[in-house]
Design a protein around this motif. Structure first.
Motif, mmCIF file in Angstrom:
data_model
loop_
_atom_site.group_PDB
_atom_site.id
_atom_site.type_symbol
_atom_site.label_atom_id
_atom_site.label_comp_id
_atom_site.label_asym_id
_atom_site.label_seq_id
_atom_site.Cartn_x
_atom_site.Cartn_y
_atom_site.Cartn_z
ATOM 1 N N GLU A 182 40.022 0.325 13.174
ATOM 2 C CA GLU A 182 39.205 0.256 14.379
ATOM 3 C C GLU A 182 40.074 0.070 15.621
ATOM 4 O O GLU A 182 39.781 0.632 16.688
ATOM 5 C CB GLU A 182 38.197 -0.891 14.271
ATOM 6 N N ASP A 210 40.383 2.624 18.822
ATOM 7 C CA ASP A 210 40.252 2.202 20.210
ATOM 8 C C ASP A 210 41.452 2.668 21.029
ATOM 9 O O ASP A 210 41.302 3.108 22.176
ATOM 10 C CB ASP A 210 40.135 0.674 20.273
ATOM 11 N N ARG A 228 32.579 2.369 25.780
ATOM 12 C CA ARG A 228 31.726 2.146 24.602
ATOM 13 C C ARG A 228 32.560 1.698 23.412
ATOM 14 O O ARG A 228 32.155 0.814 22.654
ATOM 15 C CB ARG A 228 30.945 3.420 24.272
ATOM 16 N N TYR A 247 32.284 -1.720 21.368
ATOM 17 C CA TYR A 247 32.072 -1.645 19.921
ATOM 18 C C TYR A 247 33.142 -2.441 19.187
ATOM 19 O O TYR A 247 32.840 -3.149 18.208
ATOM 20 C CB TYR A 247 32.094 -0.192 19.458
ATOM 21 N N GLU A 286 32.360 -6.114 19.477
ATOM 22 C CA GLU A 286 31.268 -6.462 18.561
ATOM 23 C C GLU A 286 31.744 -6.468 17.115
ATOM 24 O O GLU A 286 31.391 -7.365 16.330
ATOM 25 C CB GLU A 286 30.124 -5.473 18.725
ATOM 26 N N TYR A 287 32.568 -5.482 16.759
ATOM 27 C CA TYR A 287 33.070 -5.392 15.385
ATOM 28 C C TYR A 287 33.924 -6.614 15.052
ATOM 29 O O TYR A 287 33.823 -7.169 13.952
ATOM 30 C CB TYR A 287 33.886 -4.115 15.222
#
Length: 218
Positions: free
Chosen positions: A34, A38, A116, A120, A123-124
């Motif tokens: 992730e 990003d 976004r 995300y 939040e992850y």
């Protein structure tokens, strides 16, 4: 069937929650993926911005040519003299893109995609921390339950030993003796179940933080 056990004592976890977080953010493959996604979104946004800037290009070449020089001397073949041209040549150019609504739109889309992605990822990470916390304290919970089951098994063994002596001396009936034996069997089975739950919780915890060095296979 292969069972996965851990080289950790049951009476200690040997790792704090903060240490577990550091290991997880360093080793867990999903969180690393992730973070790379990003980074890729940020790179795409920067590329979309640079697409609107002028670009400079340069080219170079090397030449080594030999050319004959015509002569007009009677009776002598022509040419008898030659000129040689050697050297490097370079050319540069600047390309200035004209105003393009599609490029502007692409940059805006890349920006919002980057934002976004950033939200995300935040939040992850929050969910990831919560999951680590849940599995960490589940290990502590199952460890304490296992210790209680071990104490219960020790009491059941002692009760069985006393009941066996009483039964031999005729102080209790066979029915009472068998009930105590059943209690011992139940305590032993419960301890085995709690031990399995503890190892399962420990495996889940090690899995999410990406730690594998404490695994052995039997």
């Amino acid at each position: 069937m292969i069972l996965i056990l851990f080289l950790l004592r049951i009476d200690t976890l040997k790792i704090t929650f903060d240490e577990a977080l550091k290991i997880a953010f360093k080793k867990n493959p999903e969180i690393k993926m992730e973070e790379k996604n990003d980074l890729l979104r940020n790179v795409n946004f920067v590329n979309s911005i640079f697409n609107n800037f002028p670009t400079v290009s340069a080219q170079g070449s090397y030449s080594d040519t030999k050319r004959g020089i015509r002569t007009f001397i009677p009776g002598i073949p022509t040419p008898i003299f030659y000129s040689v041209s050697k050297g490097y040549t370079f050319t540069t150019s600047i390309n200035i893109p004209i105003f393009s609504p599609s490029n502007i739109t692409s940059s805006i889309d890349s920006y919002y995609e980057k934002e976004r992605g950033r939200l995300y990822l935040t939040e992850y990470k929050m969910k990831f921390i919560y999951e680590i916390e849940s599995r960490y304290f589940n290990v502590l919970r199952t460890k304490n339950i296992l210790k209680a089951a071990q104490h219960s098994l020790e009491r059941a063994k002692e009760n069985y030993r006393l009941a066996e002596e009483k039964y031999k001396n005729g102080l209790i009936s066979y029915f009472d003796f068998m009930n105590i034996k059943i209690q011992l069997d139940n305590a032993s089975l419960n301890k085995s179940k709690m031990e399995k739950n503890f190892y399962d919780a420990l495996y889940d915890f090690n899995y999410i933080i990406g730690e594998e060095k404490d695994l052995i296979y039997i």
